[in-house]
Enzyme design. Structure first.
Site, short mmCIF file in Angstrom:
data_model
loop_
_atom_site.label_atom_id
_atom_site.label_comp_id
_atom_site.label_asym_id
_atom_site.label_seq_id
_atom_site.Cartn_x
_atom_site.Cartn_y
_atom_site.Cartn_z
CG MET A 212 -1.93 -1.16 1.14
SD MET A 212 -3.46 -0.80 1.99
CE MET A 212 -2.89 -0.56 3.64
CG HIS B 170 7.01 -2.10 2.08
ND1 HIS B 170 6.84 -0.99 2.85
CD2 HIS B 170 5.83 -2.74 2.09
CE1 HIS B 170 5.59 -0.96 3.31
NE2 HIS B 170 4.95 -2.01 2.86
CE LYS C 270 3.64 -4.62 10.90
NZ LYS C 270 2.47 -4.34 10.08
CG ASP C 271 0.55 -7.51 7.40
OD1 ASP C 271 -0.33 -6.81 7.88
OD2 ASP C 271 1.69 -7.08 7.12
P1 AMP Z 1 1.52 -3.01 3.44
O1 AMP Z 1 2.09 -1.99 2.52
O2 AMP Z 1 1.61 -2.64 4.89
O3 AMP Z 1 0.16 -3.49 3.02
O4 AMP Z 1 2.47 -4.28 3.32
C1 AMP Z 1 2.81 -4.83 2.09
C2 AMP Z 1 3.59 -6.10 2.32
O5 AMP Z 1 4.74 -5.82 3.08
C3 AMP Z 1 2.79 -7.16 3.10
O6 AMP Z 1 3.07 -8.44 2.58
C4 AMP Z 1 3.34 -6.99 4.50
O7 AMP Z 1 3.22 -8.17 5.28
C5 AMP Z 1 4.78 -6.67 4.21
N1 AMP Z 1 5.38 -5.98 5.35
C6 AMP Z 1 4.91 -4.87 5.99
N2 AMP Z 1 5.70 -4.57 7.04
C7 AMP Z 1 6.69 -5.50 7.08
C8 AMP Z 1 7.81 -5.73 7.93
N3 AMP Z 1 8.08 -4.94 8.96
N4 AMP Z 1 8.61 -6.78 7.65
C9 AMP Z 1 8.36 -7.60 6.60
N5 AMP Z 1 7.31 -7.44 5.76
C10 AMP Z 1 6.49 -6.40 6.00
#
Ligand code: AMP
Length: 293
Positions: A33, A40, A152-153
């Site tokens: 996102m 990321h 994390k998710d």
């Molecule tokens: P988001 O932009 O928060 O929707 O996350 C996009 C992707 O990055 C998802 O697969 C998350 O699980 C991963 N992600 C977010 N934060 C972390 C983190 N601290 N370590 C590893 N992967 C992450």
């Protein structure tokens, strides 16, 4: 240095994905996102080792936000995102607009049953329906051979894995470990909302998870005892609100009463305007078991 290519429409994404496939390239997709951080960046680097072309999608998906959640205020910085994709070796950024993804008359949503019943699925009704829908649409547009998701998710990753299996999608899934700040706080775009004081307090989330794991590794097997200890730890901190602290089966996300082979300790904590989530997997195989009293 040439800046990374940006694609805004489904049509162009299809064309470019087809061309990459015709050329025999293995395509990797990193769905995000935006407001990219070190977590990321680690996903981008890791998928780059097993693919020829890495597409990073940047799309703040309204379908996964509930009423009153932070869709409007979700942090955005597209120029910085592009620089991070480029530095990580990404090939292109796919950043469709909301109307490109959900044009007038849009009516199709995907529901993954059962796996969304607990944790974030329970506290954010409709959230995983939005996630499952957008991920499927991103797969359809980018045509990746492989995608990478963050531990994390964990529940999101489990749900995407289930939908890929159930819909027979030809996409391999990699799960990447959580990247943390030096004091243990999981990196998150939402950390940006924290005041310096909240930022310091937020470290208690990981401390509590570790404390829970220590208890289990020292022989405690009753989930209620571990959860109580973690709750006490977090609630000692002013200004933090526990959304959930739970011990669930790491595969189906159902609450467990006793620690078995692979249990996920998961927490969602409100800190100021942010709702922060984190988890760790606790493996008890080969660990001492304390007798239940
Ligand atoms: P988001 O932009 O928060 O929707 O996350 C996009 C992707 O990055 C998802 O697969 C998350 O699980 C991963 N992600 C977010 N934060 C972390 C983190 N601290 N370590 C590893 N992967 C992450």
């Amino acid at each position: 240095m040439e800046t990374v290519r940006v694609i805004r429409t489904v049509r162009e994404m299809h064309r470019v994905a087809d061309r990459m496939r015709e050329n025999g390239f293995r395509i990797g997709l990193v769905p995000t996102m935006g407001y990219l951080h070190g977590g990321h960046a680690s996903l981008i680097r890791q998928i780059g080792r097993v693919t020829d072309r890495t597409v990073v999608s940047v799309f703040v998906n309204p379908a996964q936000f509930g009423p009153g959640e932070d869709f409007e205020t979700y942090p955005r910085d597209f120029e910085r995102d592009k620089a991070i994709v480029q530095a990580g070796g990404g090939t292109l950024v796919y950043a469709p607009s909301t109307s490109e993804m959900y044009p007038d008359g849009y009516a199709t949503y995907l529901e993954v049953e059962r796996l969304a019943d607990h944790l974030c699925g329970a506290s954010r009704p409709g959230h995983f329906r939005g996630v499952a829908t957008v991920v499927t649409k991103l797969f359809a547009a980018v045509k990746p051979h492989v995608t990478i998701l963050g531990q994390k998710d964990a529940q999101q990753a489990g749900i995407v894995r289930r939908l890929v299996r159930d819909l027979n999608l030809d996409v391999d899934i990699l799960i990447a470990p959580t990247v943390r700040e030096v004091d243990g706080l999981a990196k998150s775009s939402r950390n940006r909302y924290l005041t310096p004081c909240q930022r310091r307090r937020a470290t208690v989330i990981y401390t509590a998870l570790q404390e829970g794991r220590e208890l289990v590794l020292n022989g405690e097997r009753r989930a209620s005892v571990v959860i109580d200890a973690m709750n006490r730890r977090v609630r000692r901190c002013p200004d933090l609100g526990v959304d959930y602290i739970a011990a669930v089966d790491a595969e189906n996300f159902r609450p467990v009463e006793a620690f078995g082979a692979r249990v996920l300790l998961a927490a969602a904590v409100r800190c100021g305007q942010s709702r922060l989530i984190d988890n760790i997997v606790v493996e008890t195989e080969g660990q001492p078991v304390q007798e239940l009293r």
